[in-house]
Design a protein around this motif. Structure first.
Motif, PDB file in Angstrom:
ATOM      1  N   TYR A  11      63.400 -45.176  78.120  1.00  0.00           N
ATOM      2  CA  TYR A  11      64.499 -45.075  79.268  1.00  0.00           C
ATOM      3  C   TYR A  11      64.414 -46.337  80.026  1.00  0.00           C
ATOM      4  O   TYR A  11      63.518 -46.765  80.322  1.00  0.00           O
ATOM      5  CB  TYR A  11      64.157 -43.642  80.185  1.00  0.00           C
ATOM      6  CG  TYR A  11      64.367 -42.312  79.434  1.00  0.00           C
ATOM      7  CD1 TYR A  11      65.508 -41.938  78.909  1.00  0.00           C
ATOM      8  CD2 TYR A  11      63.303 -41.845  78.998  1.00  0.00           C
ATOM      9  CE1 TYR A  11      65.688 -40.840  78.355  1.00  0.00           C
ATOM     10  CE2 TYR A  11      63.129 -40.547  78.332  1.00  0.00           C
ATOM     11  CZ  TYR A  11      64.390 -40.097  78.027  1.00  0.00           C
ATOM     12  OH  TYR A  11      64.466 -38.853  77.185  1.00  0.00           O
ATOM     13  N   ASP A  77      69.192 -43.823  77.842  1.00  0.00           N
ATOM     14  CA  ASP A  77      68.279 -43.257  76.727  1.00  0.00           C
ATOM     15  C   ASP A  77      68.337 -44.508  75.763  1.00  0.00           C
ATOM     16  O   ASP A  77      69.293 -44.498  75.004  1.00  0.00           O
ATOM     17  CB  ASP A  77      68.596 -41.862  76.074  1.00  0.00           C
ATOM     18  CG  ASP A  77      67.620 -41.532  74.959  1.00  0.00           C
ATOM     19  OD1 ASP A  77      66.640 -42.654  74.618  1.00  0.00           O
ATOM     20  OD2 ASP A  77      67.665 -40.473  74.585  1.00  0.00           O
ATOM     21  N   TYR A  80      68.796 -42.972  72.084  1.00  0.00           N
ATOM     22  CA  TYR A  80      70.020 -42.291  71.754  1.00  0.00           C
ATOM     23  C   TYR A  80      70.664 -42.305  70.503  1.00  0.00           C
ATOM     24  O   TYR A  80      70.958 -43.598  70.298  1.00  0.00           O
ATOM     25  CB  TYR A  80      71.052 -42.202  72.916  1.00  0.00           C
ATOM     26  CG  TYR A  80      72.080 -41.331  72.805  1.00  0.00           C
ATOM     27  CD1 TYR A  80      71.790 -39.589  72.919  1.00  0.00           C
ATOM     28  CD2 TYR A  80      73.362 -41.671  72.510  1.00  0.00           C
ATOM     29  CE1 TYR A  80      73.039 -38.937  72.928  1.00  0.00           C
ATOM     30  CE2 TYR A  80      74.462 -40.894  72.341  1.00  0.00           C
ATOM     31  CZ  TYR A  80      74.244 -39.436  72.455  1.00  0.00           C
ATOM     32  OH  TYR A  80      75.369 -38.674  72.124  1.00  0.00           O
ATOM     33  N   VAL A 119      72.030 -40.642  80.892  1.00  0.00           N
ATOM     34  CA  VAL A 119      71.580 -39.262  80.945  1.00  0.00           C
ATOM     35  C   VAL A 119      71.367 -38.807  82.556  1.00  0.00           C
ATOM     36  O   VAL A 119      71.159 -37.660  82.710  1.00  0.00           O
ATOM     37  CB  VAL A 119      70.068 -39.306  80.384  1.00  0.00           C
ATOM     38  CG1 VAL A 119      70.449 -39.359  78.738  1.00  0.00           C
ATOM     39  CG2 VAL A 119      69.155 -40.357  80.879  1.00  0.00           C
ATOM     40  N   SER A 120      71.704 -39.905  83.338  1.00  0.00           N
ATOM     41  CA  SER A 120      71.191 -39.617  84.582  1.00  0.00           C
ATOM     42  C   SER A 120      71.876 -40.543  85.642  1.00  0.00           C
ATOM     43  O   SER A 120      71.854 -41.760  85.120  1.00  0.00           O
ATOM     44  CB  SER A 120      69.912 -39.290  85.302  1.00  0.00           C
ATOM     45  OG  SER A 120      69.591 -38.842  86.370  1.00  0.00           O
ATOM     46  N   THR A 180      71.980 -35.023  86.518  1.00  0.00           N
ATOM     47  CA  THR A 180      71.394 -35.291  85.040  1.00  0.00           C
ATOM     48  C   THR A 180      72.160 -34.653  84.189  1.00  0.00           C
ATOM     49  O   THR A 180      72.439 -33.488  84.332  1.00  0.00           O
ATOM     50  CB  THR A 180      69.960 -35.046  85.240  1.00  0.00           C
ATOM     51  OG1 THR A 180      69.280 -35.962  86.037  1.00  0.00           O
ATOM     52  CG2 THR A 180      69.136 -35.186  83.746  1.00  0.00           C
ATOM     53  N   LYS A 181      72.400 -35.355  83.161  1.00  0.00           N
ATOM     54  CA  LYS A 181      73.267 -34.497  81.960  1.00  0.00           C
ATOM     55  C   LYS A 181      72.518 -33.209  81.549  1.00  0.00           C
ATOM     56  O   LYS A 181      71.063 -33.323  81.551  1.00  0.00           O
ATOM     57  CB  LYS A 181      73.258 -35.519  80.667  1.00  0.00           C
ATOM     58  CG  LYS A 181      74.140 -34.989  79.451  1.00  0.00           C
ATOM     59  CD  LYS A 181      73.826 -35.928  78.221  1.00  0.00           C
ATOM     60  CE  LYS A 181      74.605 -37.210  78.212  1.00  0.00           C
ATOM     61  NZ  LYS A 181      74.887 -37.709  77.054  1.00  0.00           N
ATOM     62  N   GLU A 184      68.813 -32.550  79.674  1.00  0.00           N
ATOM     63  CA  GLU A 184      67.790 -33.642  79.984  1.00  0.00           C
ATOM     64  C   GLU A 184      67.135 -33.468  81.346  1.00  0.00           C
ATOM     65  O   GLU A 184      66.280 -34.187  81.763  1.00  0.00           O
ATOM     66  CB  GLU A 184      68.719 -34.946  80.210  1.00  0.00           C
ATOM     67  CG  GLU A 184      69.266 -35.323  78.805  1.00  0.00           C
ATOM     68  CD  GLU A 184      68.690 -35.884  77.647  1.00  0.00           C
ATOM     69  OE1 GLU A 184      67.223 -35.982  78.041  1.00  0.00           O
ATOM     70  OE2 GLU A 184      68.956 -36.034  76.783  1.00  0.00           O
ATOM     71  N   GLU A 185      67.491 -32.243  82.079  1.00  0.00           N
ATOM     72  CA  GLU A 185      66.657 -31.966  83.216  1.00  0.00           C
ATOM     73  C   GLU A 185      65.243 -31.787  83.173  1.00  0.00           C
ATOM     74  O   GLU A 185      64.604 -31.367  81.991  1.00  0.00           O
ATOM     75  CB  GLU A 185      67.323 -30.729  83.724  1.00  0.00           C
ATOM     76  CG  GLU A 185      68.753 -30.470  84.104  1.00  0.00           C
ATOM     77  CD  GLU A 185      69.375 -29.901  82.677  1.00  0.00           C
ATOM     78  OE1 GLU A 185      70.463 -29.434  82.951  1.00  0.00           O
ATOM     79  OE2 GLU A 185      68.738 -29.782  81.617  1.00  0.00           O
ATOM     80  N   ARG A 187      62.489 -33.729  83.675  1.00  0.00           N
ATOM     81  CA  ARG A 187      62.067 -34.960  83.487  1.00  0.00           C
ATOM     82  C   ARG A 187      61.873 -36.034  84.630  1.00  0.00           C
ATOM     83  O   ARG A 187      61.144 -37.246  84.345  1.00  0.00           O
ATOM     84  CB  ARG A 187      62.737 -35.834  82.327  1.00  0.00           C
ATOM     85  CG  ARG A 187      62.976 -34.972  80.941  1.00  0.00           C
ATOM     86  CD  ARG A 187      63.869 -35.828  80.077  1.00  0.00           C
ATOM     87  NE  ARG A 187      64.274 -34.876  79.092  1.00  0.00           N
ATOM     88  CZ  ARG A 187      64.139 -34.833  77.761  1.00  0.00           C
ATOM     89  NH1 ARG A 187      63.103 -36.155  77.428  1.00  0.00           N
ATOM     90  NH2 ARG A 187      64.343 -34.301  76.861  1.00  0.00           N
TER      91      ARG A 187
END
Length: 265
Positions: A11, A77, A80, A119-120, A180-181, A184-185, A187
């Motif tokens: 990331y 990411d 990805y 992702v965020s 956050t997508k 994907e939470e 983290r």
């Protein structure tokens, strides 16, 4: 220093830039709002796909203003895997179709159409260059609970604006959306992104950041910034318990507390 993000190697934190990033950020925030947040997902239980489209279209100006400021950040990411070959042309693509009237389109369907590595997000802009209120009207008309919430916050604001607002560029950062997508939470992305933004803003000479929070986890992070920064909750109330009858009615279904927090850098 802002080099150590605390993220796993796959990331990266990057500054958001350009219309594609604005669309991606808007989609993440909109989708998260209606399918994961403690506010919109509790209040709006029907027709969420159409509501997503409506918010995406009317909120895109606000998101674009913040991305264009050069002060908004995102976590990408780097591993990805794109789902569609055509997404490779722009390193990712959003496939939402606001003309889609299919009521059976689900949150998972919309998520699958978000084929990009972002992702965020943590959106922000310089307080000295405010949003154009006239361009916010379509969003406020579509979702009247937003201006009602803002009005309730202003009623409780006890500070003199001269004590904190910017008198020139590069002084105060205003936060205008974080999410956050879905999937994907958990983290720690929001906290790491928030702390990174605080350190980055301080290194660039900003003296403060203000954020409005409608999520307990976001509020907790901003109430406990890393040293040497300090924070103050300047406004706090629960929308569904407000003395404004119209506001209470709009927020029925959610007991989420709103906090406005100012972090001194």
């Amino acid at each position: 220093m802002t080099s150590d993000t605390g993220l796993p190697a796959r990331y990266e934190i990057r500054t958001l830039a350009g219309p594609e990033h604005a669309k991606w950020a808007c989609a993440i925030i909109t989708h998260c709002s209606f399918f994961a947040s403690p506010v919109f997902s509790k209040i709006y239980t029907q027709g969420r796909n159409q509501l997503c489209y409506a918010m995406f279209q009317t909120a895109l100006y606000q998101m674009s203003h913040q991305v264009e400021s050069g002060l908004s950040l995102g976590i990408f990411d780097t591993e990805y895997q794109l789902k569609r070959p055509e997404s490779a042309e722009t390193d990712g693509k959003l496939y939402w179709d606001p003309t889609d009237l299919n009521k059976n389109t689900s949150g998972q369907d919309l998520l699958e159409q978000m084929d990009f590595p972002l992702v965020s997000v943590a959106l922000a802009y310089d307080n000295f260059f405010p949003l154009d209120k006239t361009k916010l009207q379509p969003l406020f008309e579509a979702f009247p609970l937003l201006p009602l919430r803002n009005r309730a916050a202003e009623r409780r604001e006890l500070r003199n604006s001269a004590d904190w607002q910017a008198t020139g560029p590069g002084q105060v950062l205003l936060r205008g959306g974080t999410a956050t997508k879905v999937g994907e939470e958990g983290r720690g992305f929001m906290k790491k992104l928030s702390w990174y933004m605080m350190r980055k803003a301080a290194a660039e000479g900003f003296r403060g950041i203000q954020i409005g929070c409608l999520h307990d986890a976001v509020s907790a992070v901003w109430q406990r910034p890393p040293a040497p920064f300090t924070s103050e909750v300047v406004v706090r109330f629960t929308c569904a318990e407000d003395d404004d009858e119209e506001l209470r009615a709009c927020f029925q279904g959610s007991d989420q507390e709103f906090t406005r927090i100012y972090v001194t850098l």
